[in-house]
Design an enzyme around this catalytic site. Structure first.
Site, short mmCIF file in Angstrom:
data_model
loop_
_atom_site.label_atom_id
_atom_site.label_comp_id
_atom_site.label_asym_id
_atom_site.label_seq_id
_atom_site.Cartn_x
_atom_site.Cartn_y
_atom_site.Cartn_z
N GLU A 184 27.53 72.60 2.38
CA GLU A 184 27.62 72.74 0.93
C GLU A 184 28.55 73.88 0.51
OE1 GLU A 184 24.53 74.14 -2.56
OE2 GLU A 184 23.80 72.76 -1.02
N ASP A 185 28.53 75.00 1.25
CA ASP A 185 29.20 76.22 0.79
C ASP A 185 30.36 76.68 1.67
OD1 ASP A 185 27.43 76.37 -1.33
OD2 ASP A 185 26.01 77.64 -0.24
#
Length: 730
Positions: free
Chosen positions: A121-122
Site C-alpha cells: 500500500e505505501d
C-alpha cells in the site's frame, strides 16, 4: 495503514493508557529504539525483532524465525525514510502490529504478513514480489488488508475496502485478524490526529471493527478497542468511570478474599484449578453501573477458574454451588452450547460470606485461550491434521462462522457502496445470535442451515429464517409452525425454537411490503426489496399494436395450473389499461385490486405500471415521495367478468374446525385458495388471511357474504381496506 503516532503532550491520551492492562509497553519502546538503529543483526536476528521473536517462541517453540527475519528486512528497507506523525520510523507500526498478534499466539504466516501488511500500500513493493519471496498464502493476507485507492474509488473507497477485506476474510479469517491488530495500534496512537478525525475513526471502529472482533471471538482486542473508543466518543463518562475504578483500587478487594476461599474449597475437593481475579475493563464497568446503579467492589471484576478438562468445569460448578449460595438466574452453560464466536465457558454467580455477589467464569485453559484470542488461537485453519493430506484445491475453513457466510451472501447482491455500508453496520449492530432448528424439507442448492440448524441474529423473525433457509425460494412462504403451533411470518424467534416453514408452490405467492417491517437481516430485506421493486411476471403482457395503452390481465400465474382460470395456452383476458403508451401493466400484490375497485397506477422499473387500489397504503407512501400517479381503468367498463386474485381477512372468534368451515365456504363459491395464514389467537379472537383466485370478479361480494355466514366469523374485509359501516359492506 494510515498509522498515526501518539502525541506525547496529549494528557488525555496518556490518561487513557493508565489503569488499563496493555501488552508490554517496554517491548514496544525497545522496538522503537531498535528500529532507529536499523536492521543490524545479532546472532542472525535483527535487534527490533528480538522481542517479537521471544513472544512468538513462547507460543510456538519450534517456529522458524528465518521467514520473520526476511519479512522484517524487506519491510524495514521498503519503509526506510517514512515517518509517522510523531516522528518515529514507520517500521515501528508493523512491528507493533506483529507484537500484538504474537502476544495472542498467532502462527508464523500471520506474523509474516503483518510485518508486510503496509508494504504494497505505501511502498514500491508489489504483490508479485511478496508472492515470489514468501508464497501465495502470505501474499493473499497482505492483499486482503491492502486499502483501495481513493483516486480510483473516491468516496466509496472506505466501504469498498471493507467489502474487499470481508470477501478475503471469507476465504481466510487471518485477514481480519491482521486488520484488527492494525486498528488497535492506530487507536492507541491516535492522539496526534485532529479531534474531528479521531471521532470519525472511532465511530468506524465502534460500528464495524469492534463487532467484527466480537464475532471472531478476539475478546482481548475487542475490550481494549472498546475502551479507546469510549475515551474518544464519551470523554465525560470515561473520566467518571476511570475515577470510580481508581477510587475502589485504594480499598480492599472483596474478590481477592473470596478467590482464596474458592481455592481452599477446590483443593479440599481434589480439583486442580487456577483461581484468578479478572478485572473488568472500563466499558464493562460503565455498563454494569448503568444496569445496577450503585456499584460495589465485587462489581469491578469477576472470578476466573481455569482447569484442565471439560469434566473438571462441571466438578468446579458443583463444588461452588454446594459450598456457596448460588444466584441461579446467573447460570449459563456455554460449554454444552457454545456461542457463535467459538466462546465456551460456564457462567455462574455465588454469594460470599459478607453478602457480596461474585460473577464466576469456569473454563479450561484451551477455552481461555480461544476466549481471549478467538480465531487467532486456532492457528492456521488450513493446516491438515498430522498424517492427513489436504485435498488438492480445497480449503475448507473450519473457523468460518455462520454469520460470515450470511454476510458474504448478501453483500454479493448489494453493488451500491452506500447500501452495502449501511447494511453492514446494521448487520454488525446485532450483537447476539440465536440457533433455530428447522424441520421443513431442506432447500435444494440453497445456502440454508446444514442439517436443519440455522443461526440468526437475536430478534429475527420467521421472515429472516425463511430467507436464510431457502434464499429466493422464501418468496413463496405463507406461514410457519413455531414449536408445533401455527404462527405468522412476523413471529419473532427465540434461541432453540423449532421451526417449520410453510410454502405455497413457487408460482403461487410472493412477498408483501409488510414483510420488510418484520425482516431484520440484510439478506431478507434486500431480497424482498428487489422482488417488490422489480417487474414480476404476474399477469402482464405488452400492449397490442395500435392499442396505445398498457394492459393487464388476470394473474393466471398466481392461480397455478390446477386452479380455475389457469389456462397456460389461451391468452388471458385483459383486465386493466394504463394511460401510458407502450407500458405493460401488473396488478399489485399488496392490495390485489379487482373490478370495480377504484384504482390508480405508478410507473416502476422496466417500463411497467403497477395498479393499486386507491385505498392501498402504498399509494399514500408513493405520493408522499413525489411519485406521479398514472391513470388506469378497468377494461370493459369495469364489468368484472374476468378472473382475478384477491386477499381477504376473516376476523372470528377462535373455535375448533373454523379453518375447515371457512375453506369449505370459499370452495362453495368456486374460489381457489392460493395461500392462507392464521395468526395466533388473542383474547379468543383469531384472524385468517386468504389470498384467493376467483374465476369472476363479480362473485366477490357473494364470496364475502358466504364467509361472514360461517359461525364465529364476525367480519370479512379486503386486505388494506379501512373498516366500513355494516350498511356499506357487500
Amino acid at each position: 495503514m494510515s498509522a498515526e503516532a501518539t502525541n506525547p503532550g496529549n494528557p488525555g491520551a496518556a490518561g487513557r493508557r493508565r489503569g488499563r492492562r496493555r501488552l508490554e509497553l517496554s517491548g514496544l519502546r525497545r522496538i522503537g529504539r531498535a528500529a532507529l538503529l536499523g536492521p543490524a543483526p545479532r546472532d542472525g536476528l535483527p535487534h527490533a525483532l528480538e522481542h517479537v521473536a521471544k513472544v512468538h517462541r513462547g507460543h510456538h517453540p519450534d517456529a522458524d524465525l528465518d521467514t520473520l527475519t526476511r519479512a522484517y528486512l524487506l519491510a524495514e528497507s521498503s519503509h526506510r525514510g517514512q515517518l509517522r506523525k510523531s516522528g518515529e520510523p514507520y517500521i515501528t507500526h508493523p512491528l507493533a502490529v506483529t507484537l500484538i498478534l504474537a502476544e495472542l499466539g498467532a502462527e508464523t504466516t500471520t506474523l509474516t504478513a503483518s510485518l508486510l501488511h503496509d508494504t504494497v500500500e505505501d511502498t514500491e513493493v508489489t504483490l508479485d514480489q511478496v508472492r515470489e519471496l514468501f508464497g501465495a498464502e502470505v501474499c493473499y493476507l497482505v492483499d486482503g488488508v491492502t486499502k483501495l485507492e481513493k483516486v480510483d474509488y473516491g468516496a466509496a473507497a472506505e466501504p469498498e475496502t471493507f467489502r474487499k477485506m470481508l470477501v478475503a476474510t471469507g476465504n481466510d479469517v487471518r485477514v481480519m485478524s491482521i486488520k484488527l491488530a492494525d486498528r488497535l495500534h492506530n487507536m492507541r496512537t491516535l492522539g496526534v490526529m485532529r479531534p474531528e478525525k479521531q471521532v470519525r475513526i472511532a465511530k468506524v471502529t465502534r460500528d464495524v471493527l469492534i463487532p467484527l472482533a466480537e464475532r471472531l471471538g478476539v475478546q482481548a482486542l475487542k475490550a481494549e478497542l472498546e475502551d479507546l473508543v469510549f475515551a474518544i466518543l464519551h470523554p465525560e463518562e470515561y473520566a467518571t468511570t476511570r475515577a470510580l475504578v481508581m477510587e475502589y483500587a485504594s480499598r480492599p478487594d472483596p474478590l481477592t478474599a473470596l478467590a482464596q476461599r474458592v481455592r481452599t474449597v477446590l483443593d479440599e475437593a481434589g480439583i486442580d484449578a487456577e483461581v484468578l481475579v479478572r478485572p473488568r475493563h472500563f466499558v464493562s464497568v460503565h455498563r454494569v453501573r448503568l444496569a445496577r446503579g450503585a456499584l460495589t467492589g465485587a462489581d469491578l471484576g469477576r472470578l476466573l477458574v481455569l482447569v484442565a478438562e471439560d469434566a473438571d468445569c462441571y466438578a468446579v460448578l458443583g463444588e461452588l454451588h454446594t459450598c456457596f449460595t448460588p444466584v441461579i438466574s446467573e447460570f449459563k452453560d456455554f460449554i454444552a452450547v457454545p456461542k457463535f464466536n467459538l466462546y465456551q465457558s460456564l457462567h455462574t454467580a455465588v454469594t460470599g460470606p459478607s453478602g457480596e455477589v461474585a460473577e464466576t467464569l469456569i473454563r479450561t485453559h484451551q477455552m481461555h485461550r480461544v476466549a481471549e484470542a478467538g480465531v487467532i488461537a486456532l492457528g492456521n485453519p488450513y493446516a491438515p491434521p498430522d498424517g492427513v493430506d489436504a485435498p488438492e484445491g480445497e480449503r475448507a475453513d473450519p473457523t468460518r462462522p455462520g454469520w460470515l457466510s450470511r454476510l458474504l451472501e448478501w453483500q454479493r447482491t448489494t453493488p451500491d457502496p452506500d447500501t452495502f455500508w449501511t447494511s453492514l453496520r446494521d448487520d454488525l449492530a446485532q450483537d447476539r445470535e440465536i440457533t433455530v432448528f428447522c424441520t421443513d424439507a431442506p432447500p435444494d442448492g440453497s445456502s440454508g442451515g446444514t442439517g436443519g440448524v440455522i443461526g440468526l441474529p437475536a430478534g429475527a423473525s420467521c421472515v429472516d429464517a425463511a430467507y436464510e433457509r431457502h434464499g429466493e425460494g422464501a418468496h413463496c412462504c405463507i406461514g410457519a409452525r413455531v414449536n408445533g403451533r401455527l404462527a405468522t411470518l412476523s413471529t419473532v424467534l427465540h434461541d432453540g425454537d423449532s421451526l417449520e416453514l410453510l410454502r405455497a408452490p413457487e408460482s403461487a405467492a410472493g412477498p408483501s411490503p409488510e414483510w420488510l417491517e418484520h425482516a431484520r437481516t440484510p439478506a431478507a430485506r434486500l431480497a424482498i426489496a428487489r422482488w417488490l421493486a422489480g417487474p414480476q411476471e404476474s399477469c402482464a403482457r405488452p400492449a397490442a399494436p395500435g392499442e396505445g395503452h398498457g394492459v393487464a390481465s388476470p394473474d393466471r400465474r398466481a392461480a397455478g395450473p390446477d386452479h380455475p382460470g389457469a389456462d397456460p395456452v389461451a391468452p388471458a383476458s385483459v383486465l386493466a389499461v394504463a394511460d401510458l403508451p407502450g407500458a405493460s401493466v401488473r396488478l399489485a400484490r399488496c392490495c390485489t385490486p379487482v373490478p370495480p375497485d377504484a384504482v390508480t397506477g405508478f410507473a416502476v422499473r422496466g417500463g411497467t405500471v403497477t395498479v393499486h387500489r386507491a385505498l392501498c397504503p402504498v399509494v399514500a407512501r408513493m405520493a408522499a415521495t413525489g411519485r406521479q400517479p398514472v391513470g388506469v381503468r378497468w377494461r370493459g367498463a369495469g364489468q368484472g367478468g374476468h378472473g382475478c386474485r384477491v386477499t381477504l381477512l376473516a376476523e372470528a372468534f377462535s373455535r375448533p374446525q373454523l379453518l375447515a368451515d371457512l375453506t369449505e365456504a370459499i370452495a362453495s363459491q368456486g374460489a381457489a385458495v392460493v395461500s392462507a395464514a392464521v395468526e395466533p389467537p388473542h383474547e379468543q379472537r383469531v384472524r385468517h388471511t386468504y389470498t384467493l383466485h376467483l374465476p369472476n370478479a363479480a362473485g366477490l361480494p357473494s364470496l364475502m357474504r358466504a364467509m361472514r355466514q360461517v359461525p364465529g366469523v364476525f367480519d370479512v374485509l379486503r386486505a388494506g381496506r379501512a373498516r366500513q359501516p355494516a350498511a356499506l359492506r357487500p
